[in-house]
Each structure stands twice: as structure tokens, then as C-alpha cells.
Design an enzyme around this catalytic site. Structure first.
Site, short mmCIF file in Angstrom:
data_model
loop_
_atom_site.label_atom_id
_atom_site.label_comp_id
_atom_site.label_asym_id
_atom_site.label_seq_id
_atom_site.Cartn_x
_atom_site.Cartn_y
_atom_site.Cartn_z
N ARG A 1 4.82 0.49 -6.18
CA ARG A 1 4.84 -0.36 -4.99
C ARG A 1 3.95 -1.58 -5.14
NH1 ARG A 1 6.62 2.75 -0.49
NH2 ARG A 1 5.31 1.63 0.97
N TRP B 1 -3.00 -2.62 -1.41
CA TRP B 1 -2.60 -3.99 -1.78
C TRP B 1 -3.30 -4.89 -0.77
CZ3 TRP B 1 0.41 -8.03 0.35
CH2 TRP B 1 0.91 -8.96 -0.57
N LYS C 1 6.32 -3.82 -4.43
CA LYS C 1 7.76 -3.51 -4.47
C LYS C 1 8.40 -3.68 -3.10
CE LYS C 1 11.59 -2.21 -6.28
NZ LYS C 1 12.28 -3.28 -7.01
N LYS D 1 12.77 -13.97 -12.04
CA LYS D 1 12.47 -12.82 -12.91
C LYS D 1 11.40 -13.21 -13.92
CE LYS D 1 13.62 -10.13 -11.26
NZ LYS D 1 14.36 -10.18 -10.03
N GLU E 1 7.82 -13.82 -12.25
CA GLU E 1 7.10 -12.68 -11.67
C GLU E 1 6.56 -11.70 -12.70
OE1 GLU E 1 9.45 -10.59 -8.76
OE2 GLU E 1 11.21 -10.61 -10.01
N HIS F 1 18.37 -35.60 -10.54
CA HIS F 1 17.65 -36.11 -9.36
C HIS F 1 16.17 -35.74 -9.39
CE1 HIS F 1 21.46 -37.39 -7.71
NE2 HIS F 1 21.94 -36.22 -8.12
N ASN G 1 -1.59 1.79 5.90
CA ASN G 1 -0.77 0.68 5.38
C ASN G 1 -0.48 -0.24 6.55
OD1 ASN G 1 -0.61 2.24 3.13
ND2 ASN G 1 1.58 2.68 3.30
N GLY G 2 -0.47 -1.54 6.29
CA GLY G 2 -0.10 -2.46 7.37
C GLY G 2 -1.27 -3.35 7.75
N GLU H 1 17.58 -16.78 -9.74
CA GLU H 1 17.16 -15.41 -9.98
C GLU H 1 16.54 -15.27 -11.38
OE1 GLU H 1 16.52 -12.91 -8.36
OE2 GLU H 1 16.68 -11.19 -9.68
N CYS I 1 0.83 -1.20 0.00
CA CYS I 1 0.00 0.00 0.00
C CYS I 1 0.87 1.26 0.00
CB CYS I 1 -0.85 0.04 1.25
SG CYS I 1 -1.82 -1.43 1.53
C1 F6R Z 1 11.92 -9.84 -7.03
C2 F6R Z 1 11.77 -8.91 -5.94
C3 F6R Z 1 11.48 -9.44 -4.58
C4 F6R Z 1 12.35 -8.71 -3.55
C5 F6R Z 1 11.94 -9.13 -2.12
C6 F6R Z 1 12.83 -8.49 -1.08
O1 F6R Z 1 12.20 -9.20 -8.22
O2 F6R Z 1 11.88 -7.74 -6.12
O3 F6R Z 1 11.67 -10.81 -4.51
O4 F6R Z 1 13.68 -8.99 -3.80
O5 F6R Z 1 10.62 -8.77 -1.89
O6 F6R Z 1 12.75 -7.10 -1.13
P1 F6R Z 1 13.85 -6.18 -0.46
O7 F6R Z 1 15.12 -6.41 -1.19
O8 F6R Z 1 13.32 -4.79 -0.65
O9 F6R Z 1 13.93 -6.59 0.96
#
Ligand code: F6R
Length: 617
Positions: free
Chosen positions: A27, A75, A612, A494, A497, A513, A101-102, A490, A2
Site C-alpha cells: 500500500r 504513510w 497503492k 509508469k 513513478e 507547440h 488511517n485517514g 500512461e 496507511c
Molecule cells: C499509477 C497508479 C495510480 C492510480 C491512482 C488511482 O500506477 O497506480 O495513479 O491509478 O492512484 O487509483 P485507483 O485506480 O485505485 O482509484
């Protein structure tokens, strides 16, 4: 997560709040809303969907005059995303309005009590409970809004950032935070104030901001300034006004179609900014204040525990290989969300490194609080300056990647690896686990990485062509070994997501395996097969895939011929040291995901369901 925006001052609040909400779109959210006092009455407009949908609706529902307003991007946590559950929420009397938020964890108990006192609820949210609790306190105790907010928050268990105002007293807005960030922008002559989850909504108006700390609240009065207090005991806290270093251009797309693409291309500069002033090649030293000042602790540490989530966790895995290889310090890498709940064994001789782009991830923050409570020394690696994790850590190093707006993390990942490599090299030197010539070689190679990332970015068109071939598949497997195993994880993250294609990352040798059962002519497999990383072994893995007719996309070192002969496609990256290769092999994987998502017409910068910064657990 949020986002909150608010304004009180001499300007029209509506455009400031709406434009501010657009700045917070990155976000991640599923609904949006705004509340304004238009000079006569409180006007609220809210809707499921995007800020653009809110604008269309607000045009009909509210006149945009008025100098006080609060807005929200939601959110969903409690209650599905719909119009009713969207914020702002208004109290039963119609007088008080809130954005939040929260999560209020004890909302149900509070709600039942309020119901017995005659309150009714329209939504399924915890936020509507909070605003009615504030109203109840205000009426029962006949106190001002600030006091009512304080008393109510002392009954609440959970996390929050809130902004509240009373339509009968629209010259004042009350804000508070616990576990969710909140910044107050101070306009010229303290004649206007901006409220936001981060500074991006008010950057063009002011560079001066007060960041509330956890358990603090502020009463913001038009023309009269702000008063910050402790929520618990009402003590006054001196306000500390920070000058922001952020520019507007840094948070705009700068000619790119998406923030993600801009941020992928920013990596050469971001990596340079990360090592600038730290990597001093001519003097053959690495200087990092957070490490120097605590060198004894680092050298006496029994082990390093890395805690992080998502992409930052992957950077932690790369760091495990680097720390153990160069500095010979045992490293454990933990999902922060697991670590915080599994009664881990932590001693005063442990160093906990918390990695977080946002510095606000709730699980990572909780993990470091736990580690600190057990006496461990906590070192934060964050991108956002002044973020909660940065403040909570005993020491740390910023990544200096600049704002990352795209939800899918790109430059945060490579700059995290850069910082962690610098730390490992510095410790290796101090411990004598690296020779002077190896150390110099690493410095030289690290300094050349930005140029090599630029080279790797030149494969963009070729990668787009590969993306077009595979965009309609249902699954993709990513394989890598050693330093590049986390890169495989990773790459898969990517892809899933932003394109919603199922992808899995595996250590290449683990394929036998289990995952090998998935391989047939319809399964594309991305294999990281750089020259120095157990190359021959990976080539054998490629042979195994080939004999089962899997489609191979090889990420190879420039000039490679062996994998080229076997693979359906190869993408070249420049040669470097094995330990630094993740900084290059990651680049084509980021571009591959980006192009597949664009070709599938997905919302690259704001993928569905993602946020985000994940400020709830
Ligand atoms: C993936 C992504 C998330 C963040 C995760 C941790 O692209 O962005 O997996 O890496 O939510 O976020 P931070 O680094 O802000 O603690």
C-alpha cells in the site's frame, strides 16, 4: 496509504500482526509500529522505515507473547515520517492505544481544547489527538471504551479507520471506519478475530470476513463475538459475514522478482477473466448485467462523464475515444479531484462512470457522491470486489483482474480498458451505431487480445537491452495519437513513478507547440506509431524528431519497415484494430519502465512517496 492489522484470540498476536503488516507493504508507507498486551503490560515498538526495521527493533523492545495486538504501516500526512509520529499512539495515561488511517481535519481545534484540559502531546499527529480525546471522554463520562470511541468520533471531522484497545481490558478491541476501509476476519467458532485494511493479512486463517461500512464501529470481544453499531446514533447493525474468494497464491509473487513483473505477465489471463462470460462471440452478443439492467438510462443519457485518478484516469481517456467512436455518446473525462471541487454542471440525464482499481480512492469516491447528490446515475468500474466505490455506485462492472499488489498499476489499466470497450460495444449495438459485421469483428479481435499480449511480452529481453541504454537519462518524452495518446501519458507515468526519471506524455502533433524545444541528441522519445493510428502523420512527427537528433524508440506494428528505417530502436506489437491497440502498445511501455527501474536498483513494487490506494484527498 496507511495499513492497519490487528489480532485478538488464542494465538500469539505478534507474528500475525508482523506478517500482516508485510502483506500490506504494497500500500506504500514510511514507518511501521506494533502494540501488544503481553499479559502484564502494554508494549509498543515503532520506527521510521520498513517492517523489517520494526522487527529488528521489536526484538529488543517487546516480548512477543500476548494474544492481543495492533499494528500499522504509516504513510505520513500530519508530521514527517519519524519514530515519534509512527503509530501506534498511546494516550496520556498510558492505558489506551490506537492505530489510525485517514486524516482528522479538525485535529488542531481538538488538540487546543485538550491542552487546556492538561493533555500533552509527543508527536505532530492527528492520531495522538484522537486517542487522547477518546481517553478524555472515557474519564469524563465514566463510560466503557466502545462508548468513549463513539462519542469522540462524533466530535471528529475527517476520515478514519481505527483500532483501539485498553491495556486494562485487553479482551476487547474497538474498531471504526469512515472513508477508509476496514475488514474483520472471523476465525473458527468466533474464537479469534483479525482486523485489517484489506483481507490479505488474514487469508491463511479465515475466509470469513465482515466489512465495516462507513460510519460504523464494532466492539470485538475475545470469545464473545462482534457487535456492529452506527457511530452516529448507536443503533445496532446486523453483521453480514462474507465468504472471501481470494487465494493466498494470488497475493504472492509466484516466482517473479517483483509483483509488478508478475502482474505485467498476468495480463493475458486478466483480460480473459475480464471478458469471460460477457463476450459471447458465437452468439455475437455482449452480456453485462450492470449495463443490461440500466440500458434505458444509458440510451437516454445526454453524455457520460468519466471520473478517475492516475492510471485509471488514463483508462478513462482511452474510453473517451472508444465510446465516442463506437457508441457515438459524448464523453468528458475528469480528474476526480478537480471535478469534486469545481461546481460541475451535472444533470439527471448524465451517467458518471467512476474508474478505480482499489475502489477506495478518496477523490473518486467524493466525486461520485457529488454526482449522486445531483441525480446522476453512477456506474462503477472497480477491481476490488465490495470496495467503497463499488458499493456506492448505482450499478457497475468489476474488472476481475485479481489482486494488484505492485504500486504501479499495470493489469488494472488493461482490464479497465477491456471492460470499458465491452460497455461501449454493447451500447453501440443497442444504439445501432456499429454494423453487425464490425461488431463481430471487434468481438473476434478482442478475444484474440490475450494471445497478442503474450506475443508482445516476448519482446522482454529486447526491451531490457533498450532499458540498459537509456537508464541514465534525465528525461524521456512519450508521444502518441488518437487512441494511443493516453497510452503515451500512461507510459510516462509508469516511468516516473518507479524510476524517478522525469517523463512527459504528449499527443504527437502537440510536440511542435512546445516540447520540440527540448529535443536534442540527449533526449529519448518513445513514439507509438502503429499502422492504423494516423500512421503517416506520426511518421512525419518522427522525421521532425530525427532532424533534431532526438533518439527514437518506436512502438510499431509487426513487420513495420518505415519507422524501422528512421528509429534508433523499434519494439513490435501484433496488429489489431486501432481501437484495441492500447491493450498492446501499453505492454512494452510497462516493461521498459520496469527494466529501467530494476537496472537503477529502485524499489519497483513500493516506489518512494507512493501509496497503492490513496484514501486521503
Ligand atoms: C499509477 C497508479 C495510480 C492510480 C491512482 C488511482 O500506477 O497506480 O495513479 O491509478 O492512484 O487509483 P485507483 O485506480 O485505485 O482509484
Amino acid at each position: 496509504m496507511c495499513g492497519i492489522v490487528g489480532y485478538i484470540g488464542h494465538r500469539e498476536a505478534y507474528p500475525i500482526v508482523i506478517e500482516g503488516l508485510k502483506r500490506l507493504e504494497y500500500r506504500g508507507y514510511d514507518s511501521a509500529g506494533i502494540a501488544l498486551f503481553d499479559g502484564n503490560d502494554l508494549k509498543v515498538s515503532k520506527t521510521k522505515g520498513k517492517v523489517a526495521d520494526l522487527e529488528a527493533r521489536a526484538k529488543i523492545e517487546i516480548s512477543n507473547t500476548g494474544n492481543v495486538g495492533i499494528g500499522h504501516t504509516r504513510w505520513a500526512t500530519h508530521g514527517v515520517p519519524n519514530d515519534v509520529n509512527s503509530h501506534p499512539h498511546v494516550s496520556n495515561s498510558g492505558e489506551l492505544v490506537i492505530v489510525h488511517n485517514g486524516i482528522i481535519e479538525n485535529y488542531d481545534a481538538l488538540k487546543q481544547e485538550l491542552i487546556t484540559r492538561g493533555y500533552t502531546f509527543q508527536s505532530d499527529t492527528d492520531t495522538e489527538v484522537l486517542i487522547n480525546l477518546i481517553e478524555d471522554v472515557k474519564k469524563k463520562e465514566n463510560v466503557k471504551l466502545g462508548k468513549a470511541v463513539q462519542v469522540a468520533l462524533n466530535q471528529v471531522i475527517g476520515a478514519y479507520a481505527i483500532a483501539v484497545f485498553d491495556k486494562n481490558k485487553p479482551e476487547e478491541v474497538v474498531v471504526a471506519r469512515l472513508g477508509s476501509p476496514l475488514a474483520i476476519g472471523i476465525g473458527e467458532d468466533e474464537s479469534e478475530f483479525f482486523i485489517a485494511s484489506d483481507a490479505s493479512p488474514f487469508l491463511e486463517y479465515t475466509k470469513n470476513a465482515v466489512y465495516l461500512e462507513d460510519e460504523e464501529m464494532a466492539v470485538i470481544r475475545f470469545h464473545k463475538g462482534i457487535k456492529v453499531r452506527k457511530i452516529k446514533d448507536d443503533t445496532i447493525v446486523p453483521t453480514y459475514v462474507q465468504e472471501l474468494q481470494l487465494n493466498l497464491e494470488q497475493i504472492e509473487k509466484g516466482g517473479y522478482d517483483h509483483f509488478m513483473l508478475k502482474e505485467i505477465h498476468e495480463q493475458p489471463k486478466a483480460i480473459t477473466d475480464t471478458y469471460r462470460g460477457r463476450l459471447l462471440r458465437n452468439e455475437a452478443i455482449i452480456k453485462m448485467a450492470g449495463v443490461e439492467d440500466n440500458m434505458k438510462r444509458f440510451l437516454n443519457a445526454d453524455r457520460i462523464i468519466i471520473v478517475a485518478c492516475g492510471t485509471s484516469w488514463h483508462a478513462g481517456l482511452v474510453a473517451e475515444y472508444i465510446f465516442e467512436d463506437l457508441a457515438r455518446i459524448p464523453v468528458e473525462v475528469e480528474y476526480a479531484s478537480e471535478f469534486r471541487y469545481r461546481n460541475p454542471i451535472i444533470t439527471e440525464k448524465d451517467i458518471v462512470i467512476a474508474i478505480s482499481q482499489s475502489g477506495e480512492t478518496a477523490d473518486t469516491l467524493a466525486a461520485i457522491k457529488l454526482a449522486k447528490s445531483k441525480g446522476a446515475f453512477v456506474f462503477g468500474v472497480c477491481n476490488v470486489v465490495g470496495s467503497s466505490i463499488a458499493r456506492e455506485s448505482d450499478a457497475g462492472a468489476y474488472t476481475h483482474a485479481g489482486p494488484e499488489i505492485g504500486v504501479a498499476s499495470t493489469k488494472a489499466f488493461t482490464t479497465q480498458i477491456t471492460v470499458l470497450t465491452l460497455i461501449a460495444l454493447r451500447l453501440a449495438r443497442a444504439k445501432g451505431t456499429i454494423s453487425s459485421s464490425d461488431f463481430r469483428q471487434h468481438l473476434l479481435e478482442l478475444e484474440m487480445i490475450p494471445k497478442k499480449v503474450e506475443e508482445a511480452l516476448k519482446s522482454d529481453e529486447h526491451i531490457k537491452m533498450i532499458a540498459d541504454i537509456y537508464k541514465d537519462v534525465r528525461n524521456i518524452l512519450y508521444l502518441g495519437r488518437g487512441f494511443n495518446f493516453p497510452v503515451a501519458l500512461e507510459g510516462a507515468l509508469k516511468l516516473k513513478e518507479i524510476s524517478y526519471i522525469h517523463a512527459e506524455g504528449y499527443p504527437a502533433a502537440e510536440m511542435k507547440h512546445g516540447p520540440i524545444a527540448l529535443i536534442d541528441e540527449n533526449m529519448p522519445i518513445v513514439v507509438i506509431a502503429t499502422k492504423k493510428g494516423h500512421y503517416e502523420k506520426v511518421v512525419s512527427n518522427i522525421q521532425e524528431i530525427k532532424s533534431r537528433k532526438g533518439k527514437i524508440i518506436g512502438i510499431v506494428t509487426e513487420g513495420d519497415t518505415q519507422v524501422r528505417e528512421l528509429a534508433d530502436h523499434v519494439i513490435e506489437v501484433p496488429e489489431t484494430l486501432e481501437s484495441l491497440s492500447p491493450l498492446l502498445t501499453t505492454i512494452p511501455l510497462q516493461l521498459l519502465s520496469y527494466h529501467i527501474a530494476v537496472l537503477l536498483d529502485k524499489n519497483v513494487d513500493q516506489p518512494r512517496n507512493l501509496a497503492k490506494s490513496v484514501t486521503v484527498e
